[in-house]
Each structure stands twice: as C-alpha cells, then as structure tokens.
Design a protein around this motif. Sequence first.
Motif, PDB file in Angstrom:
ATOM      1  N   GLY A 179      -3.093  -2.534  -4.866  1.00 13.76           N
ATOM      2  CA  GLY A 179      -2.544  -2.980  -3.588  1.00 13.76           C
ATOM      3  C   GLY A 179      -1.341  -2.188  -3.125  1.00 13.76           C
ATOM      4  O   GLY A 179      -1.038  -2.151  -1.931  1.00 13.76           O
ATOM      5  N   ASN A 180      -0.654  -1.545  -4.068  1.00 12.79           N
ATOM      6  CA  ASN A 180       0.509  -0.729  -3.712  1.00 12.79           C
ATOM      7  C   ASN A 180       0.169   0.750  -3.573  1.00 12.79           C
ATOM      8  O   ASN A 180       1.025   1.543  -3.178  1.00 12.79           O
ATOM      9  CB  ASN A 180       1.609  -0.896  -4.766  1.00 12.79           C
ATOM     10  N   ALA A 181      -1.054   1.107  -3.929  1.00 11.35           N
ATOM     11  CA  ALA A 181      -1.454   2.515  -3.865  1.00 11.35           C
ATOM     12  C   ALA A 181      -1.642   2.954  -2.415  1.00 11.35           C
ATOM     13  O   ALA A 181      -1.990   2.152  -1.540  1.00 11.35           O
ATOM     14  CB  ALA A 181      -2.741   2.729  -4.659  1.00 11.35           C
ATOM     15  N   HIS A 182      -1.415   4.226  -2.173  1.00 13.96           N
ATOM     16  CA  HIS A 182      -1.674   4.819  -0.859  1.00 13.96           C
ATOM     17  C   HIS A 182      -3.128   5.318  -0.817  1.00 13.96           C
ATOM     18  O   HIS A 182      -3.702   5.590  -1.867  1.00 13.96           O
ATOM     19  CB  HIS A 182      -0.748   6.011  -0.625  1.00 13.96           C
ATOM     20  N   PRO A 183      -3.713   5.490   0.356  1.00 10.86           N
ATOM     21  CA  PRO A 183      -3.172   5.295   1.698  1.00 10.86           C
ATOM     22  C   PRO A 183      -3.038   3.813   2.057  1.00 10.86           C
ATOM     23  O   PRO A 183      -3.814   2.973   1.595  1.00 10.86           O
ATOM     24  CB  PRO A 183      -4.208   5.977   2.603  1.00 10.86           C
ATOM     25  N   HIS A 184      -2.042   3.544   2.902  1.00 12.26           N
ATOM     26  CA  HIS A 184      -1.874   2.194   3.452  1.00 12.26           C
ATOM     27  C   HIS A 184      -2.507   2.135   4.835  1.00 12.26           C
ATOM     28  O   HIS A 184      -2.458   3.100   5.597  1.00 12.26           O
ATOM     29  CB  HIS A 184      -0.392   1.833   3.526  1.00 12.26           C
ATOM     30  N   PHE A 185      -3.102   0.979   5.130  1.00 12.10           N
ATOM     31  CA  PHE A 185      -3.741   0.740   6.427  1.00 12.10           C
ATOM     32  C   PHE A 185      -2.944  -0.296   7.214  1.00 12.10           C
ATOM     33  O   PHE A 185      -2.299  -1.175   6.638  1.00 12.10           O
ATOM     34  CB  PHE A 185      -5.152   0.173   6.231  1.00 12.10           C
ATOM     35  N   SER A 186      -3.009  -0.182   8.517  1.00 16.91           N
ATOM     36  CA  SER A 186      -2.597  -1.277   9.393  1.00 16.91           C
ATOM     37  C   SER A 186      -3.820  -1.746  10.158  1.00 16.91           C
ATOM     38  O   SER A 186      -4.539  -0.939  10.757  1.00 16.91           O
ATOM     39  CB  SER A 186      -1.514  -0.836  10.379  1.00 16.91           C
ATOM     40  N   PHE A 187      -4.050  -3.052  10.118  1.00 16.85           N
ATOM     41  CA  PHE A 187      -5.154  -3.666  10.852  1.00 16.85           C
ATOM     42  C   PHE A 187      -4.649  -4.355  12.116  1.00 16.85           C
ATOM     43  O   PHE A 187      -5.406  -5.000  12.821  1.00 16.85           O
ATOM     44  CB  PHE A 187      -5.868  -4.687   9.965  1.00 16.85           C
ATOM     45  N   GLY A 188      -3.340  -4.231  12.394  1.00 16.84           N
ATOM     46  CA  GLY A 188      -2.756  -4.878  13.559  1.00 16.84           C
ATOM     47  C   GLY A 188      -2.182  -6.238  13.205  1.00 16.84           C
ATOM     48  O   GLY A 188      -2.290  -6.709  12.068  1.00 16.84           O
ATOM     49  N   PRO A 189      -1.552  -6.900  14.172  1.00 18.10           N
ATOM     50  CA  PRO A 189      -0.973  -8.229  13.935  1.00 18.10           C
ATOM     51  C   PRO A 189      -2.030  -9.238  13.508  1.00 18.10           C
ATOM     52  O   PRO A 189      -3.199  -9.146  13.905  1.00 18.10           O
ATOM     53  CB  PRO A 189      -0.368  -8.601  15.293  1.00 18.10           C
ATOM     54  N   SER A 190      -1.612 -10.207  12.716  1.00 18.79           N
ATOM     55  CA  SER A 190      -2.516 -11.237  12.229  1.00 18.79           C
ATOM     56  C   SER A 190      -3.038 -12.076  13.382  1.00 18.79           C
ATOM     57  O   SER A 190      -2.318 -12.389  14.329  1.00 18.79           O
ATOM     58  CB  SER A 190      -1.790 -12.137  11.230  1.00 18.79           C
ATOM     59  N   GLN A 191      -4.318 -12.424  13.294  1.00 19.50           N
ATOM     60  CA  GLN A 191      -4.917 -13.289  14.310  1.00 19.50           C
ATOM     61  C   GLN A 191      -4.398 -14.712  14.205  1.00 19.50           C
ATOM     62  O   GLN A 191      -4.590 -15.525  15.093  1.00 19.50           O
ATOM     63  CB  GLN A 191      -6.437 -13.284  14.149  1.00 19.50           C
TER      64      GLN A 191
ATOM     65  N   GLN B  43       4.033  -4.426  -1.893  1.00 16.72           N
ATOM     66  CA  GLN B  43       5.493  -4.523  -2.050  1.00 16.72           C
ATOM     67  C   GLN B  43       6.177  -3.209  -1.692  1.00 16.72           C
ATOM     68  O   GLN B  43       7.372  -3.043  -1.911  1.00 16.72           O
ATOM     69  CB  GLN B  43       5.856  -4.879  -3.498  1.00 16.72           C
ATOM     70  N   THR B  44       5.461  -2.252  -1.142  1.00 14.96           N
ATOM     71  CA  THR B  44       6.002  -0.914  -0.938  1.00 14.96           C
ATOM     72  C   THR B  44       6.863  -0.817   0.316  1.00 14.96           C
ATOM     73  O   THR B  44       6.691  -1.574   1.275  1.00 14.96           O
ATOM     74  CB  THR B  44       4.876   0.123  -0.825  1.00 14.96           C
ATOM     75  N   ASP B  45       7.758   0.157   0.294  1.00 16.03           N
ATOM     76  CA  ASP B  45       8.508   0.485   1.505  1.00 16.03           C
ATOM     77  C   ASP B  45       7.623   1.205   2.517  1.00 16.03           C
ATOM     78  O   ASP B  45       7.844   1.141   3.719  1.00 16.03           O
ATOM     79  CB  ASP B  45       9.725   1.349   1.158  1.00 16.03           C
TER      80      ASP B  45
END
Length: 637
Positions: free
Chosen positions: A83-95, A143-145
């Motif tokens: 869960g802390n490994a890259h690449p990180h994704f953004s799926f947008g704001p929570s529904q 938990q990543t920056d």
Amino acid sequence: MCGIVGAIASQNIVPVLLQGLQRLEYRGYDSCGVAVQGAHGLRRARSTARVAELLTQVQDEQLSGSTGIAHTRWATHGAPAVGNAHPHFSFGPSQLGQERPGAAPQPAPQDGGTVAVVHNGIIENHDALRAELQAKGYPFASQTDTEVVVHLVHSLYDGDIFEAVRAATARLKGSYALAVLHKDEPHRLVGARQGSPLVVGIGRDGSAHYLASDAMALAGVTEQFIYLDEGDLVDLQLGRYWVTGSDGRPVQRPVKTVRAMSVAADLGPYRHYMQKEIFEQPRAIADTLEGVAAIVPELFDGHDDQGNTTVSAWRVFDQIDNVLILACGTSYYSGCTAKYWLESIAKIPTQVEIASEYRYRDSVPNPNTLVVTISQSGETADTLAALRHAQGLGMRHTLTICNVATSAMVRECQLAYVTRAGVEIGVASTKAFTTQLAGLYLLAMVLGQMRGHVSADEANVQLNAMRHLPAALQAVLALEPQIITWAEQFASKENALFLGRGRHYPVAQEGALKLKEITYIHAEAYAAGELKHGPLALVTSAMPVVTVAPNDELLEKLKSNMQEVRARGGELYVLADAGTQIESEPGVHVIRMPEHYGKLSPILHVVPLQLLAYHTAVARGTDVDKPRNLAKSVTVE
C-alpha cells in the motif's frame, strides 16, 4: 536510494521500465512498482519483493502500454508495504463526501486511477497538504508523504497535466523528483526536479523519450541525456519535449552523451558486485590518475560542458588560507584522512565536518576558506545542502571530489576533480573511497607546492609513487586467502573493535563501517590511544580487535596499545607492514602487508579491511550488495 524510470514510446515500454528498475536495484529499496497507460487506462503492479518478482507479476497480469512509470522505494514515510509502494494513484474525491482528517488509510484498487505519480525525496509539508486534501474528500490509501502529490495534482488538473504539475510543485516544500501520468493524456509524461536528481533520455530516433533518476537505468536504451537543473519541469510527448526553468520560462539544457554504462554494470565472473569493485581498484586508481603528467593546480580547474576552463584553480588556491571538508559516510572518512595530508604536507589548517551536522549548527565563516565536498554520486542531499549553506555564508571558493562528472555537485562547485572509479553498484562503497583518496592526495601535494612546502623534485617522487599504486594494490589483493581465514573466525562474532593511529585512524573507522554495513556485526573504531579512556572495558577474548599497523612514526605507541589489549585477553588481528617486528603468536593474528607506502599507505591498508568485511558477510549469508535498511545514493535528509 529510491529509483525512477519513465518512458513514452510508440510501442510497449514495460520491458524498458523493468530493465531500468533492475539497473537501479543497487541503490537499495524495499518495494517496487510499475504503472502503464494502456488500452484500458492506468494499470499498475506493486510488490515488496525484488524486481524479479515484480516482473513475474507483470507477466501474469499481462501489463502493457506505451507510456509508463516505474519505481524502487526505500521507505521513509510508512513501512515497506504494498500500500505504500509507488506508483501512487489518485481516483479523485470520495463519493461518500469529505474524508475526516486523520482517518486510517483505506486500500486502493490496482487499476483505474486518474493520475499516477512516482516520487523520490521528501515532502516536508505533507501533513498540512494531507489535511487540506482530506477536507476536500480525497481518501488516502497509504502512510506516505508522496500520496499528497498525486491528489494535489488531481485537484489542480484542468485539462493540462503539465500545468497541473507546475501548480502542484509551487506548493510543495522539501525535495522531489517526480514523474506523472494522467489517464486522459495517454501520450504525455511530465517530470519535475527539486533537490533530487532527474535526467531526460532522448530516444535514438525521436520516437521515444525517457525519464530516470540515474542515467544508468537507461543503459543500452539511449546515450543522449539532459540533466535537469533545480526547479526544472519537463514535458515529454511523442516526437518532442521541452523544459521550463524554475521561473516557468522555456530553457535549453545541453544534451550530453554518456556511453558504456551497461558494460560496467555487468557482474562478470564475480560472486557479488562488492567483490568485483574491490578487485577493480587497481584499474580505478590508474584511470583516476590517467592524464596526470604533473602535480599542478590545473588538475582542479573548473570546466564547462565542452571542456573549456571556466575557473582557474591556481587563482582560487592563491586566495585561501584554510580548508573545510564536507561529506557523509565513507566520503567523510576519506576527508578525515585528507586532513592529515593537508596539514602535514601543505601546512594548511583543515576542518572536516559531517555535512548533515554542519548545515544545522552555528559556525564562523571565513571567505578565504576552500570548501571541499566529497561524494561518490555528487547528489548526496546533505552534502549538497551543506555546500549551499557554506556558499550562503559567503564562502565562494568551492571544490568537489566526485565520481560523476554530470552531477549537481560538479555543476555547483567552482572547481572539480572527477575520479574515474566507474559505476559502483555495491551499496558499501570501496573503489569510490580509494579513488577519492587519490584525488585528495593530489590536492594536498598541489597546495603544498603552492605554499612552498613541497619541492618540484618531491612532487615528482610522489607522483611516481602514485603511479605505482595499481601494482601495489594487486599485491594487497593477493592476500585474500589469508583474509578469508580471518573472516571465518569473524563470522560467529557480534562485536568488534578497530584501532588505528594518525592518518590510519580514519582507515580503521572505514573498516568498522564496512563490517557493520554488510555483516550486521556491531563494530566501532577508536584512535588506539583512546583505549584506556573507556573502550578497554569492552575487551575480552570474545572481542576481536583489528589493528592497522603501518611502519610509521607512531608504531611503537601502537605496540603499547596492542599490549593493553593482550593483557586483557583480547584477540588481535593485525595488518602489519614489513619491519614492524610484529609476529603471530597465540592471541595475535598477523597478515603482513607487501610493502610500506609512506603517506599513501591508507590507500593500501583499507583494502584488506574491505575484503574482511566482504568475506565475513559471505560467511554469514547476508545480502552483500543490498544490505538491509541502506541505500546507495542518499538523496534525502
């Protein structure tokens, strides 16, 4: 430390990304991952195992695409976990509406993200950004920056990923090298650099372009590179690219040719890269001294990309009255050795500082100081920051001893001596250390001549002695069978002491560092005269005491210190020059060095200590080239 590879092409680039990660494994990592833009949008695979296991996962999931990013992570914020490994994704704001700040991370799916990011460095204001983004409804899965970066880019996106990254980086504090993708712009890859290295690789026919934290990641793929400056952003598209500076204006960065890295990275007949690099030291010293026809200030001149002299070392050296050396780790110990040379040969006051301490303490600047930085990679974050701190205090005379001609350290210093150790893969540095010592000895001799303490005849004698170093090192390497015998005895130990005096005290420190780095045996080094001021309390028959015993002016003092160890039942392991009259006996194990080398002997005496650490690690079954918790190029604080 962490590694980045990115690519945009007209064909599947997954093999290039994974090969790049394999070439970056030497930097140290505890997780890895890859994300690609394919026919089904953004998809990724991540693992806390080695890149070989990630390759299997990618093949099983049939991951492919023409645009992608990949990463090896060395954990800073958050434990090594998928869960802390890259690449990180953004799926947008929570529904489901706003996420409560401080809420526990929630697992994120592997596929379907809108924005993907890989990141080297540390985002110092991540807590404030995280709270702001959670208030907007962005759920956090790690938990990543780094995850604040991907959500911040998503929140600022308005149809142009380059502009979104530009706006996001304006809000980031800290250090970063970024590679960013957006699902709606499938043939575009954006990179940004601030405090962490990032290079652009130019494809041979223009149909592919690449990003990497280290040019070596792209060995065999391209030989044409652009080294981004601080604050640069780059926009890569099929068939074209452009770079903007920190002010947002387009800039032209020179394209440099870097060849022959792939050959240097091959393991060849050796069992580990560290072993290979120990045995490469005669060649590395010879290469580092190649072209040194005389010991003259011009050896340290500053040059531009075309090799033209930009700063005269003679003019700089003529204005200084003291030296300040800034470095970390192994490079710090080479600086400590150089202090003895600079003060005894050139008679110039010299101070050696751990870079991460110097930049945070109050010091008294002297504009007549020569600030010398030492770094294998030329990208060591603490050393770069210490250099900039010294420059900010008005100390403008700067010189670097560095193994990478294209590094930030070389670009930011007036003067440079570029060692030619070649690519160093093993995390525990060996050939970089000895070539640094060669460059620093030349510096001491040059300053000694300029200050009237070294004659031209003596300079020629010392240059001839330096030219003999490769042959002398070969004779030291021939001691390996005897050192293996020592290593078999060390393998069962959990503690060790290393002793040295004078210019060999830093060599003892470097030997102790090597042992603890790759064997996980607790090892400490002391100036031998300090034994009776505390460390002698630790000495028992279970505590091996390694002693560096050159035939120099401190030999008799050192012999007395050795007797202090024997009187307490300690076991001595002595690296002794001929003529020292130190013989093997019960409790005293002696390996005889082939010859005494005067002031240059630290370069020879460190090699058996490297071999001792290496063979002890092999006997203990540790991961020699990738020791736990460590990284090769430390590009974060």
